[in-house]
Design an enzyme around this catalytic site. Structure first.
Site, mmCIF file in Angstrom:
data_model
loop_
_atom_site.group_PDB
_atom_site.id
_atom_site.type_symbol
_atom_site.label_atom_id
_atom_site.label_comp_id
_atom_site.label_asym_id
_atom_site.label_seq_id
_atom_site.Cartn_x
_atom_site.Cartn_y
_atom_site.Cartn_z
ATOM 1 N N SER A 109 0.848 -1.192 0.000
ATOM 2 C CA SER A 109 0.000 0.000 0.000
ATOM 3 C C SER A 109 0.881 1.239 0.000
ATOM 4 C CB SER A 109 -0.923 -0.007 1.213
ATOM 5 O OG SER A 109 -0.195 0.406 2.359
ATOM 6 N N LYS A 110 0.212 2.370 -0.070
ATOM 7 C CA LYS A 110 0.917 3.644 -0.148
ATOM 8 C C LYS A 110 1.943 3.853 0.954
ATOM 9 C CE LYS A 110 -1.956 7.016 -2.466
ATOM 10 N NZ LYS A 110 -3.258 7.570 -2.174
ATOM 11 N N ARG A 111 1.655 3.281 2.131
ATOM 12 C CA ARG A 111 2.603 3.518 3.224
ATOM 13 C C ARG A 111 3.974 2.900 2.935
ATOM 14 N NH1 ARG A 111 2.100 -1.341 6.542
ATOM 15 N NH2 ARG A 111 0.402 -2.454 5.521
ATOM 16 N N HIS A 112 4.046 1.985 1.957
ATOM 17 C CA HIS A 112 5.337 1.378 1.600
ATOM 18 C C HIS A 112 6.115 2.204 0.583
ATOM 19 C CE1 HIS A 112 2.947 -2.320 2.796
ATOM 20 N NE2 HIS A 112 3.956 -2.312 3.639
ATOM 21 N N GLY A 113 5.420 3.068 -0.148
ATOM 22 C CA GLY A 113 6.076 3.851 -1.203
ATOM 23 C C GLY A 113 5.102 4.046 -2.349
#
Ligand code: GLU
Length: 487
Positions: A254-258
């Site tokens: 998800s976005k929190r990973h990049g």
């Protein structure tokens, strides 16, 4: 005679194209290209609330950028169109009515409020939340009367009350589902739109899809789709459910990973061929010594047999490395085009570039060389070439510019450099090295202070090359400023 392969990618235009969707599209596309089959793009826009024109356009743009061309679909049409589900409403209605008239589906008049109340009740009792089939056995007369009255309704599928539904999945192997877990699911909503499961089956049947390759988040939909095929009297396609993509912490990517959207990777300065290569390796592998595959290689080598049932982890550093490998194959002109938007965004150049600026950027890109793996890195790696003032790394400046020998050394160096008629690597080199030995220094004691004075940081492209690109005036100016500031 074997049937010709027909596969489809069926995005819902409710957001940007993300790596998961892009990987699904890519596997379908590679499979079609490998088999000499047809790749269909179908837009599943029956969720009116969430589908947007903007997302539709951005999905198409991302597909084009990746080079995933479709043989049938939006903009180009084909024999089985239209390819937007919102333009196929009449077909779904027709097929649903047929199922109702054959007694395989039924009209349900339960209101959303009633259903919500019943769900609450079931929840309280700790039971499975399922529709109680209240309308399953209404008489045809009753149904006609209520429909004539204009009472809002949905259509539900009459799922078998017992037994099992099985599928031989080309990735997961044999999977069976007990039919009691299948609800009498809705096939047509009260707004006249079909549900996903129903529309997908009608379309896959009408579009003569032979293989459904998609994310395994859809595995639980498969039994519902299979019972629908049976009811419609159409053979089901083969299924291949590909595992989800995980983030480095093994949670779903998800976005929190990049970055996760293809548009974002494009904007960050990745190359489409690198992404295609990287995405192809997420749960697919080809035995061999290398991970680098051109699109042509991939088309030749791709097979569903080699798709693994284990989820792949999205490895950002590996993608970066791979991008760097493809960057090396790009011409200097391409690389300049790739970095200009980043320099511009950072306020370091203005587009369109005049000839002088372009050739300056070209020299900079040349000197940064293989250190530049992704377009956006140009700002960190080479921003100092463009800025009026050097931004010093404070710790580096303290360590290398403060020592006592630096002031006097810079003074002599400035004089000698100023005296040079030709300012290039062959003339700078002896000046620098000569001074080091005259003053009894180690090379590092002069080179590091000069590097920090010119670039602000401990790491930079080759020092003499940096000096040449900056030119004599800027080099002297920066040495002088650092000398006054720190020594
Ligand atoms: N519209 C569905 C999705 O985006 C397609 C699923 C399928 O391939 O059947 O998830």
């Amino acid at each position: 005679m074997s049937t010709k392969v027909r596969v489809r990618f069926a995005p819902s235009p409710t957001g940007h194209l993300h790596v998961g969707g892009a990987r699904t599209a890519l596997f379908n596309w590679l499979f079609a290209r490998n088999k000499g089959g047809t790749f269909v793009l179908r837009i599943e826009d029956t969720d009116v609330e969430r589908s947007t024109e903007e997302s539709y356009r951005s999905v198409l743009e991302a597909m084009k950028w990746l080079g995933l061309d479709w043989d049938e679909g939006p903009a180009i049409g084909g024999d089985y169109g239209p390819y937007l589900q919102s333009e196929r409403k009449d077909l779904y209605r027709e097929w649903a009515e047929r199922l109702v008239s054959e007694g395989k589906a039924y009209v349900c008049f339960c209101t959303p409020e009633e259903l919500a109340r019943k769900r609450e009740e079931l929840k309280k009792q700790g039971k499975d939340i399922k529709y109680d089939r209240q309308c399953r056995d209404l008489s045809p007369e009753e149904v006609k009367r209520l429909r004539d009255e204009g009472k809002p309704h949905v259509m539900r599928f009459k799922t078998p009350l017992g037994g099992e539904t099985g599928v031989h999945d080309l990735v997961k192997g044999d999977v069976t589902f007990s039919n009691t877990t299948l609800d009498d699911f809705v096939i047509m909503k009260s707004d006249g739109f079909p549900t996903y499961n129903f529309a997908a089956v009608v379309d896959d049947a009408l579009m003569k899809i032979t293989h459904v390759i998609r994310g395994d988040d859809h595995l639980s939909n498969t039994p519902k789709q299979i019972v629908l095929y049976e009811a419609l009297g159409v053979p089901a396609p083969a299924f291949a459910h590909v595992p989800m993509i995980m983030g480095p912490d093994k949670g779903r990517l998800s976005k929190r990973h990049g970055a996760t959207s293809i548009g974002q990777f494009k904007q960050d300065g990745y190359l489409p061929e690198a992404l295609v290569n990287y995405l192809a390796l997420l749960s697919w592998a080809f035995d061999g010594a290398t991970d680098l595959f051109t699109v042509e290689d991939l088309k030749r080598k791709f097979s569903l047999e080699k798709v693994s049932s284990t989820p792949a982890v999205f490895d950002y550093p590996k993608l970066q490395w791979m991008n760097g490998e493809y960057m090396k194959q790009r011409s200097i002109g391409d690389r300049v085009d790739l970095v200009v938007p980043h320099l511009e965004r950072a306020g370091l150049v203005k587009s369109p570039l005049d000839d002088d600026t372009r050739s300056f950027v070209e020299k900079v890109v040349e000197v940064v060389g293989e250190r530049l793996k992704v377009g956006e890195q140009i700002v960190d790696l080479a921003g100092f070439f463009f800025k009026d003032e050097v931004e010093y790394d404070p710790a580096a400046a303290e360590k290398f510019l403060r020592p006592l020998h630096v002031g006097p050394a810079f003074k002599i160096l400035e004089e000698r450099l100023r005296a040079l008629e030709e300012f290039d690597e062959t003339t700078i080199d002896p000046v620098m090295r000569g001074l080091v030995s005259e003053m009894g220094l180690k090379a590092r004691d002069l080179f590091q202070p000069v590097r920090i004075a010119l670039t602000g940081s401990r790491k930079s492209p080759g020092l003499f090359e940096v000096m040449v690109i900056l030119g004599k005036d800027k080099t002297l100016e920066r040495l002088e400023i650092a000398r006054h500031k720190f020594t």
